[in-house]
Scaffold this active site. Structure first.
Site, short mmCIF file in Angstrom:
data_model
loop_
_atom_site.label_atom_id
_atom_site.label_comp_id
_atom_site.label_asym_id
_atom_site.label_seq_id
_atom_site.Cartn_x
_atom_site.Cartn_y
_atom_site.Cartn_z
CG HIS A 51 35.91 -27.01 7.11
ND1 HIS A 51 35.68 -27.49 8.38
CD2 HIS A 51 36.58 -25.84 7.27
CE1 HIS A 51 36.16 -26.65 9.26
NE2 HIS A 51 36.74 -25.63 8.62
CG HIS A 99 39.32 -22.65 4.95
ND1 HIS A 99 38.44 -21.68 5.39
CD2 HIS A 99 39.53 -23.48 6.02
CE1 HIS A 99 38.14 -21.91 6.66
NE2 HIS A 99 38.78 -22.98 7.07
#
Ligand code: 5GP
Length: 141
Positions: A103, A105
């Site tokens: 992932h 941010h």
């Protein structure tokens, strides 16, 4: 490095087993608000293809992911009138990674305002929903 484990929380979000506040979705990518934002408007961009992080991701996954990160970073800058956008991606626990599905941010930043701690306090569902709406409105153009 350990193998990918599909019991992680983002795999559950991708499978629809637990809820998330969605910002964006396409065939390969999902973006949703971080429940413990470091700044208002903090969200995560997640490839649907499984990998723990950057280190074991297929190059094609990264090639598909980063144009979406760029598009959503532009949208976040506009939606939150940010002075800058912090893009962060952590690899393995010693680097601070806590959820082991790749992932990125995306975090709005403002002159002179420090980030809150990583994975600190929870934000309310109402505020996260309102922030996701703002990003989606910019994307809808
Ligand atoms: P990492 O430390 O792995 O780079 O970041 C994981 C992020 O996931 C943290 O910023 C944390 O606040 C966020 N997070 C942890 N659990 C959940 C969850 O259940 N839902 C959402 N939307 N974010 C989560």
């Amino acid at each position: 490095m350990s193998a990918y484990d599909d019991s992680n929380i983002f795999a559950k979000i991708l499978r629809g087993e637990i809820p998330s506040t969605k910002v964006y979705e396409d065939t390969d990518t999902l973006a949703f608000m971080d429940v413990m934002p470091q700044s208002p408007g903090h969200f995560l961009v997640v490839p649907k293809a499984p990998s723990r992080n950057l280190l074991d991701a297929a190059p094609q996954t990264l090639a598909t992911l980063f144009p979406v990160v760029q598009k959503l970073a532009h949208a976040a800058k506009e939606a939150f009138a940010a002075d800058g956008i912090f893009v962060a991606q952590l690899n393995e626990a010693p680097a601070g990674q806590t959820v082991f599905h790749l992932h990125v941010h995306v975090i709005p930043r403002y002159d002179g305002i420090a980030l809150k701690p990583h994975a600190g306090g929870m934000e309310s569902a109402e505020i996260l929903a309102a922030q996701a709406d703002k990003i989606r409105a910019v994307l809808a153009g």
